[in-house]
Scaffold this active site. Structure first.
Site, PDB file in Angstrom:
ATOM      1  N   LYS A   1      -2.614  -2.104   7.621  1.00  0.00           N
ATOM      2  CA  LYS A   1      -4.057  -1.972   7.581  1.00  0.00           C
ATOM      3  C   LYS A   1      -4.914  -2.644   8.607  1.00  0.00           C
ATOM      4  O   LYS A   1      -5.702  -2.411   9.242  1.00  0.00           O
ATOM      5  CB  LYS A   1      -4.716  -1.949   6.198  1.00  0.00           C
ATOM      6  CG  LYS A   1      -6.196  -1.709   5.942  1.00  0.00           C
ATOM      7  CD  LYS A   1      -6.528  -2.050   4.599  1.00  0.00           C
ATOM      8  CE  LYS A   1      -8.224  -1.547   4.394  1.00  0.00           C
ATOM      9  NZ  LYS A   1      -8.443  -2.115   2.871  1.00  0.00           N
TER      10      LYS A   1
ATOM     11  N   HIS B   1      -3.719  -9.585   2.745  1.00  0.00           N
ATOM     12  CA  HIS B   1      -5.022  -9.647   2.842  1.00  0.00           C
ATOM     13  C   HIS B   1      -5.374 -10.723   3.833  1.00  0.00           C
ATOM     14  O   HIS B   1      -4.817 -11.856   3.842  1.00  0.00           O
ATOM     15  CB  HIS B   1      -5.882  -9.980   1.461  1.00  0.00           C
ATOM     16  CG  HIS B   1      -5.734  -8.721   0.730  1.00  0.00           C
ATOM     17  ND1 HIS B   1      -6.034  -8.785  -0.807  1.00  0.00           N
ATOM     18  CD2 HIS B   1      -5.743  -7.503   0.608  1.00  0.00           C
ATOM     19  CE1 HIS B   1      -5.972  -7.742  -1.545  1.00  0.00           C
ATOM     20  NE2 HIS B   1      -5.629  -6.688  -0.220  1.00  0.00           N
TER      21      HIS B   1
ATOM     22  N   ARG C   1       0.778  -1.140   0.153  1.00  0.00           N
ATOM     23  CA  ARG C   1      -0.172   0.073  -0.035  1.00  0.00           C
ATOM     24  C   ARG C   1       0.725   1.225  -0.127  1.00  0.00           C
ATOM     25  O   ARG C   1       2.072   1.124   0.549  1.00  0.00           O
ATOM     26  CB  ARG C   1      -0.736  -0.083   1.229  1.00  0.00           C
ATOM     27  CG  ARG C   1      -1.857  -1.244   1.218  1.00  0.00           C
ATOM     28  CD  ARG C   1      -2.784  -1.044   2.231  1.00  0.00           C
ATOM     29  NE  ARG C   1      -3.644  -2.253   2.422  1.00  0.00           N
ATOM     30  CZ  ARG C   1      -3.317  -3.629   2.971  1.00  0.00           C
ATOM     31  NH1 ARG C   1      -2.072  -3.599   3.558  1.00  0.00           N
ATOM     32  NH2 ARG C   1      -4.344  -4.534   2.774  1.00  0.00           N
TER      33      ARG C   1
ATOM     34  N   TYR D   1      -5.997 -20.673  13.793  1.00  0.00           N
ATOM     35  CA  TYR D   1      -5.220 -21.749  13.655  1.00  0.00           C
ATOM     36  C   TYR D   1      -3.870 -21.651  12.713  1.00  0.00           C
ATOM     37  O   TYR D   1      -3.028 -22.160  13.245  1.00  0.00           O
ATOM     38  CB  TYR D   1      -5.737 -23.089  13.786  1.00  0.00           C
ATOM     39  CG  TYR D   1      -6.738 -23.282  14.751  1.00  0.00           C
ATOM     40  CD1 TYR D   1      -6.245 -23.975  15.814  1.00  0.00           C
ATOM     41  CD2 TYR D   1      -8.266 -23.138  14.754  1.00  0.00           C
ATOM     42  CE1 TYR D   1      -7.198 -24.396  16.776  1.00  0.00           C
ATOM     43  CE2 TYR D   1      -9.097 -23.420  15.828  1.00  0.00           C
ATOM     44  CZ  TYR D   1      -8.401 -23.960  16.898  1.00  0.00           C
ATOM     45  OH  TYR D   1      -9.295 -24.390  17.975  1.00  0.00           O
TER      46      TYR D   1
ATOM     47  N   HIS E   1      -2.022   2.488  -5.616  1.00  0.00           N
ATOM     48  CA  HIS E   1      -2.655   1.247  -5.293  1.00  0.00           C
ATOM     49  C   HIS E   1      -3.029   0.426  -6.576  1.00  0.00           C
ATOM     50  O   HIS E   1      -3.003  -0.723  -6.371  1.00  0.00           O
ATOM     51  CB  HIS E   1      -4.198   1.901  -4.530  1.00  0.00           C
ATOM     52  CG  HIS E   1      -4.592   0.745  -3.830  1.00  0.00           C
ATOM     53  ND1 HIS E   1      -4.243   0.389  -2.580  1.00  0.00           N
ATOM     54  CD2 HIS E   1      -5.642  -0.306  -4.012  1.00  0.00           C
ATOM     55  CE1 HIS E   1      -4.987  -0.675  -1.966  1.00  0.00           C
ATOM     56  NE2 HIS E   1      -5.578  -0.858  -2.944  1.00  0.00           N
TER      57      HIS E   1
ATOM     58  N   ARG F   1      -0.962  -2.682  -6.989  1.00  0.00           N
ATOM     59  CA  ARG F   1      -1.451  -3.932  -6.312  1.00  0.00           C
ATOM     60  C   ARG F   1      -2.288  -4.678  -7.243  1.00  0.00           C
ATOM     61  O   ARG F   1      -2.392  -6.049  -7.370  1.00  0.00           O
ATOM     62  CB  ARG F   1      -2.199  -3.591  -4.846  1.00  0.00           C
ATOM     63  CG  ARG F   1      -1.092  -2.953  -4.172  1.00  0.00           C
ATOM     64  CD  ARG F   1      -2.012  -2.581  -2.625  1.00  0.00           C
ATOM     65  NE  ARG F   1      -2.748  -3.062  -1.961  1.00  0.00           N
ATOM     66  CZ  ARG F   1      -2.129  -4.295  -0.891  1.00  0.00           C
ATOM     67  NH1 ARG F   1      -0.912  -4.250  -0.863  1.00  0.00           N
ATOM     68  NH2 ARG F   1      -2.990  -4.881  -0.352  1.00  0.00           N
TER      69      ARG F   1
END
Length: 191
Positions: A63, A151, A36, A161, A125, A128
Site C-alpha cells: 500500500k 503502517h 492485507r 532518519y 482485513h 489485522r
C-alpha cells in the site's frame, strides 16, 4: 471484525473448513501473518526465504510502495511446508482454482468466511484488526505491531532518519502471536 472472544471458534471453523484446501490454507496463513488480503493472495513462492523464516513482499504490492518483511513463525513455516505439496509447482502460494495461472480472487476467502457463518462479521482485513487488538491488549510494543501491520510510524522527520525494521523483536512478536492462536484454538503451544 469479530470480537476477541469469538476468535477461538473462528479458528476452529477455519481448521474444519471443508471447502477448497488452498482456501483453508489461505485463511490460516492470513490469521498467522495478518497482512492485507491483496498482499496475501498475490504472494509468490519466490518471495519466501524459508531458511531465514522471512517473507519479503516487494514494494509494488504494498500500500505504501515500500518493501515489507514478514517474520514467519514455526506454525507459518509448517503451513507453508504443507501448502508447497499442493501449490509449490506454481508461481503463487494461493493460485486460482480455475487453473488460469492467476492468483486467488480477493473474494475467495471472504465467501469462505460467509459460508462458515461470518457474513457481515469477519473479513480478510478483520484479521489485522483482531491481531492488533489482541497484541496491544497483551502489552506488546505498539511500534513493533504497527511495523508488522506495515503502517507508518512516527512523524515525517523520524521516518526520514529511522529506517530500523526491528526484525528480531517482530519475529518474537509473530511467534508469540502464532502460539496465542494455537492456545485459542485449543492446541496449546507448538514447539
Amino acid at each position: 471484525r469479530i470480537d476477541l472472544k469469538e476468535l477461538p471458534q473462528l479458528l476452529r471453523d477455519i481448521d474444519a473448513y471443508d471447502g477448497n484446501a488452498i482456501t483453508r490454507h489461505a485463511l490460516q496463513f492470513m490469521a498467522l501473518s495478518f497482512v492485507r488480503t491483496s498482499e496475501l493472495i498475490k504472494a509468490e513462492w519466490s518471495e519466501f526465504d524459508i531458511l531465514a523464516g522471512l517473507w519479503r513482499i516487494p514494494p509494488e504490492r504494498m500500500k505504501m510502495d515500500a518493501p515489507h518483511i514478514v517474520p514467519l513463525s514455526r506454525q507459518a513455516l509448517a503451513l507453508l511446508h504443507d501448502l508447497r505439496k499442493i501449490t509449490g509447482g506454481g508461481v503463487y502460494l494461493f493460485p486460482s482454482i480455475r487453473g488460469d495461472g492467476k492468483c486467488m480472487s480477493n473474494n475467495t476467502m471472504l465467501y469462505a468466511l460467509y459460508r462458515m457463518g461470518y457474513h457481515s462479521r469477519m473479513t480478510g482485513h478483520g484479521f489485522r484488526s483482531v491481531a492488533s487488538t489482541a497484541l496491544n491488549e497483551r502489552g506488546y510494543d505498539e511500534r513493533h505491531i504497527e511495523l508488522q501491520l506495515s503502517h507508518l510510524t512516527g512523524n515525517a522527520v523520524q521516518r526520514a532518519y529511522d529506517h530500523s525494521k526491528h526484525l528480531e523483536a517482530r519475529a518474537t512478536l509473530m511467534q508469540a502471536w502464532a502460539d496465542y492462536l494455537d492456545e485459542q484454538r485449543g492446541k496449546g503451544k507448538v514447539s
